[in-house]
Design a protein around this motif. Structure first.
Motif, mmCIF file in Angstrom:
data_model
loop_
_atom_site.group_PDB
_atom_site.id
_atom_site.type_symbol
_atom_site.label_atom_id
_atom_site.label_comp_id
_atom_site.label_asym_id
_atom_site.label_seq_id
_atom_site.Cartn_x
_atom_site.Cartn_y
_atom_site.Cartn_z
ATOM 1 N N ALA A 123 0.838 -1.209 0.000
ATOM 2 C CA ALA A 123 0.000 0.000 0.000
ATOM 3 C C ALA A 123 0.868 1.253 0.000
ATOM 4 O O ALA A 123 0.558 2.240 -0.693
ATOM 5 N N TYR A 124 1.966 1.211 0.745
ATOM 6 C CA TYR A 124 2.880 2.359 0.776
ATOM 7 C C TYR A 124 3.438 2.638 -0.621
ATOM 8 O O TYR A 124 3.534 3.801 -1.042
ATOM 9 N N ARG A 125 3.816 1.599 -1.329
ATOM 10 C CA ARG A 125 4.390 1.794 -2.675
ATOM 11 C C ARG A 125 3.394 2.457 -3.617
ATOM 12 O O ARG A 125 3.765 3.330 -4.414
ATOM 13 N N GLU A 126 2.146 2.055 -3.535
ATOM 14 C CA GLU A 126 1.134 2.664 -4.404
ATOM 15 C C GLU A 126 0.896 4.129 -4.031
ATOM 16 O O GLU A 126 0.823 4.998 -4.908
ATOM 17 N N VAL A 127 0.782 4.395 -2.732
ATOM 18 C CA VAL A 127 0.492 5.765 -2.288
ATOM 19 C C VAL A 127 1.673 6.688 -2.550
ATOM 20 O O VAL A 127 1.498 7.854 -2.927
ATOM 21 N N SER A 128 2.903 6.189 -2.376
ATOM 22 C CA SER A 128 4.090 7.039 -2.567
ATOM 23 C C SER A 128 4.260 7.465 -4.024
ATOM 24 O O SER A 128 4.890 8.485 -4.305
ATOM 25 N N LYS A 129 3.711 6.666 -4.948
ATOM 26 C CA LYS A 129 3.774 7.056 -6.361
ATOM 27 C C LYS A 129 2.773 8.162 -6.671
ATOM 28 O O LYS A 129 3.092 9.134 -7.338
ATOM 29 N N ALA A 176 5.297 4.933 7.505
ATOM 30 C CA ALA A 176 4.668 6.246 7.671
ATOM 31 C C ALA A 176 5.714 7.356 7.603
ATOM 32 O O ALA A 176 5.478 8.407 6.988
ATOM 33 N N TYR A 177 6.867 7.133 8.227
ATOM 34 C CA TYR A 177 7.934 8.139 8.159
ATOM 35 C C TYR A 177 8.470 8.286 6.738
ATOM 36 O O TYR A 177 8.753 9.405 6.284
ATOM 37 N N HIS A 178 8.609 7.177 6.033
ATOM 38 C CA HIS A 178 9.067 7.253 4.638
ATOM 39 C C HIS A 178 8.068 8.036 3.788
ATOM 40 O O HIS A 178 8.464 8.870 2.945
ATOM 41 N N LEU A 179 6.795 7.765 3.991
ATOM 42 C CA LEU A 179 5.768 8.478 3.219
ATOM 43 C C LEU A 179 5.734 9.956 3.587
ATOM 44 O O LEU A 179 5.566 10.824 2.714
ATOM 45 N N LEU A 180 5.929 10.265 4.863
ATOM 46 C CA LEU A 180 5.978 11.660 5.294
ATOM 47 C C LEU A 180 7.158 12.382 4.646
ATOM 48 O O LEU A 180 7.048 13.540 4.220
ATOM 49 N N LYS A 181 8.280 11.664 4.540
ATOM 50 C CA LYS A 181 9.457 12.244 3.883
ATOM 51 C C LYS A 181 9.187 12.471 2.401
ATOM 52 O O LYS A 181 9.546 13.510 1.832
ATOM 53 N N ASP A 182 8.532 11.506 1.757
ATOM 54 C CA ASP A 182 8.222 11.637 0.330
ATOM 55 C C ASP A 182 7.295 12.825 0.065
ATOM 56 O O ASP A 182 7.396 13.487 -0.976
ATOM 57 N N CYS A 183 6.403 13.084 1.011
ATOM 58 C CA CYS A 183 5.417 14.157 0.836
ATOM 59 C C CYS A 183 5.911 15.497 1.385
ATOM 60 O O CYS A 183 5.141 16.475 1.419
ATOM 61 N N GLY A 184 7.117 15.542 1.861
ATOM 62 C CA GLY A 184 7.663 16.788 2.372
ATOM 63 C C GLY A 184 7.123 17.185 3.730
ATOM 64 O O GLY A 184 7.191 18.352 4.112
ATOM 65 N N GLY A 185 6.571 16.232 4.480
ATOM 66 C CA GLY A 185 6.103 16.509 5.839
ATOM 67 C C GLY A 185 4.866 17.375 5.925
ATOM 68 O O GLY A 185 4.622 18.012 6.943
#
Length: 464
Positions: A123-129, A176-185
Motif C-alpha cells: 500500500a505504501y508503494r502505491e500511495v508514494s507514487k 509512515a515516516y518514509h511516506l511523510l518524507k516523500d510528501c515533504g512533511g
C-alpha cells in the motif's frame, strides 16, 4: 511464473529475491534460473583465483513461502481470514491455556503480522507514487483500523501477541515516516498517526528510536531484528544441502585411477619381458611408469571433472517441512569461455562498442545455474492460507571482486577560467554485468543488471 527483484543488501552484498510461483493446474512445477556474471579482466577474478569453494562461501540463500497477498483495505476488516483465524486462536487460549493452544496462537500471530507487513508495504508503494491527499488519508485510515482490530484482542494475555503488536508498530512507523518524507512533511493525518503511535509505544514500554541515543540506537536495531526473525520464522523453510552426483564423481575418480594403473602395468610388463625381473632398465622403467601413473591419474581426473562440471550440478538442496518434501533445488557454478555463452545472452549483454571489446578489457564469465522443482500439492498443505509458491532470497557477497580495485578517489584538475583551475577528487568505479535467464514451461525471459561498485562498496544497480 518467475519474478525477480534486485536490491543492495549492504555495501558489499547484492540480493536477488526470486519468486517461484507454482501453477494450479499441475502437481509439479519446474523452474530454471541461469545467471551469467561478466567480470572485468582487471579485477583478476578467474577460475584459478576464485574456485567453486570461494563462490559458495560468498553465496547465501534463504527459501521462504511467499506471503499470502491481502490488500490493506481488506486486511483492516474484521471479516478478513487472517483476523478471523487470529480471533479464534485467542478464544481457544481464553478457554484454557495449553501448550497446543499457545503454539497455535503464536503461529497465527506470526502469520497475521507477516501479512500485515506485506500489505502495508504494498500500500505504501502505491500511495508514494501518487501522493494524493485522498490516498494518504485512506492509507492512514486502513492502518488505524488494522491496529485497532489487532489490539482489541489484548484481554487475551499471551507473549506472542505483544511481539506481534510491537513488530506491526515498527512496520507502521517505518513506512509512515518514509511516506511523510516523500510528501515533504505536509500531511496532517500521517503526523497524527505517528504521534499517536509514539505515545502508544511509550505507554507499552516498547523501544523507540531516540535522537540522542547513547548507543546510537543499537539496542533498538538489535531488538527489531530479533522481532523480524521471530515473526517471519513461520514462512522460512528448512533446507538440507549436500553434494550432488557423489557416486558419479567417485566413479570418475576410479576410472582415472584405473587408466593410470593400466599404463603403469603395461610399461612394467613390457620391460620385464624384454630385460628380465632384476635388471637396472626394468627398475628405471618401473620408477618412471609410476611417476607418469600419478600424473596421468590427476590429468584424467581433472579432464573428466571439468567436462562433467558444466553439465552436472554441484549441490542438491532438499526443501523439507517435517517428513514432507516440498521441493528440490540444484545449483552449479563454473567459469565459461565468452564465446561459449548462448548467443541470446551475448546480445542481452550488448558488448559491441570498440572501447568495450578492445584489447586489454576482456571479461571473465561466471555461470551460476539453479533448477527448482516444486510439489504444488505439498506447498498448499503447509498453510490454510492461499500460498502461491516460494521465494528464494539469494545474496552474493562481492568483497572478493573488490579486493584488487584501485583507490576509489582519483585527483583531477578542472578548469575554472583562463587563469584558474581547481583540484577535485573523481570517483573511480567498475561495472559487473549480470545477465539472468528465467525459464518456466515455454516462457523464457532475460534480465540484465549493471552493478556499479568500487573498493568502498556497491553504488547502484542499473536495469538495462
Amino acid at each position: 511464473m518467475i519474478s525477480i527483484q534486485p536490491k543492495i543488501h549492504d555495501q558489499q552484498t547484492l540480493e536477488f529475491k526470486v519468486g517461484y510461483i507454482a501453477s494450479k493446474g499441475t502437481a509439479y512445477n519446474s523452474f530454471e534460473m541461469n545467471t551469467w556474471i561478466y567480470i572485468p579482466e582487471t579485477l583478476d577474478v578467474n577460475r584459478h583465483t576464485y574456485p567453486k569453494e570461494s563462490f559458495y562461501r560468498d553465496v547465501l540463500s534463504y527459501v521462504r513461502l511467499i506471503t499470502p497477498d491481502y490488500p490493506l483495505s481488506e486486511l483492516s476488516s474484521k471479516s478478513a481470514l487472517p483476523f478471523v483465524r487470529l480471533s479464534k486462536a485467542c478464544e481457544s487460549v481464553s478457554n484454557g491455556l495449553s501448550p497446543e493452544s499457545r503454539e497455535a496462537l503464536a503461529s497465527e500471530v506470526k502469520m497475521f503480522a507477516s501479512i500485515a507487513k506485506s500489505s502495508i508495504r504494498d500500500a505504501y508503494r502505491e500511495v508514494s507514487k501518487a501522493r494524493s491527499a485522498g490516498q494518504i488519508d485512506a492509507f492512514v485510515s486502513d492502518i488505524r483500523h488494522l491496529l485497532e482490530n489487532y489490539r482489541s484482542l489484548f484481554p487475551c494475555v499471551v507473549e506472542a501477541l505483544d511481539y506481534g503488536d510491537e513488530f506491526i508498530s515498527n512496520v507502521v512507523e517505518q513506512h509512515a515516516y518514509h511516506l511523510l518524507k516523500d510528501c515533504g512533511g505536509r500531511t496532517g493525518s500521517l503526523q497524527r498517526l505517528l504521534a499517536d503511535e509514539h505515545a502508544y509505544r511509550m505507554n507499552r514500554g516498547f523501544l523507540c528510536v531516540e535522537v540522542d541515543s547513547a548507543d546510537s540506537n543499537s539496542q533498538f536495531l538489535y531488538h527489531a531484528g530479533q522481532l523480524k526473525k521471530y515473526i517471519e520464522s513461520n514462512l522460512y523453510l528448512p533446507t538440507h544441502k549436500r553434494r550432488n552426483a557423489v557416486f558419479l564423481e567417485q566413479a570418475v575418480f576410479s576410472l582415472a585411477a584405473g587408466l593410470s594403473m593400466v599404463f603403469a602395468t603395461v610399461i612394467s610388463f613390457a620391460f620385464q619381458q624384454t630385460y628380465g625381473n632384476f635388471t637396472l632398465p626394468f627398475f628405471i622403467a618401473l620408477v618412471i611408469s609410476y611417476m607418469f601413473k600419478d600424473r596421468i591419474k590427476e590429468l584424467v581426473r581433472m579432464y573428466f571433472s571439468t567436462r562433467l562440471s558444466s553439465r552436472l550440478f554441484d549441490y542438491k538442496i532438499q526443501i523439507r517441512v517435517g517428513n514432507r518434501q516440498v521441493g528440490l533445488c540444484k545449483e552449479g557454478f563454473d567459469f565459461v569461455q565468452p564465446d561459449k555463452v548462448p548467443r541470446k545472452v551475448r546480445l542481452v549483454r550488448n558488448r559491441h562498442r570498440p572501447l568495450v571489446v578492445g584489447k586489454g578489457v576482456d571479461e571473465q564469465v561466471i555461470q551460476y545455474r539453479k533448477r527448482v522443482h516444486l510439489n504444488r500439492k505439498e506447498v498448499s498443505r503447509l498453510s490454510p492460507y492461499p500460498l502461491k509458491g516460494i521465494n528464494d532470497i539469494f545474496r552474493i557477497n562481492l568483497s572478493e571482486f573488490m579486493r584488487k580495485m584501485d583507490n576509489p578517489e582519483i585527483p583531477l584538475f578542472a578548469r575554472i577560467d583562463d587563469s584558474q583551475f581547481s583540484q577535485i577528487c573523481g570517483e573511480k568505479v567498475y561495472y559487473l554485468n549480470f545477465v539472468i535467464q528465467l525459464k518456466y514451461d515455454s516462457e523464457m525471459h532475460y534480465h540484465r543488471y549493471r552493478i556499479c561498485l568500487n573498493r568502498q562498496g556497491i553504488k547502484s544497480i542499473e536495469i538495462r
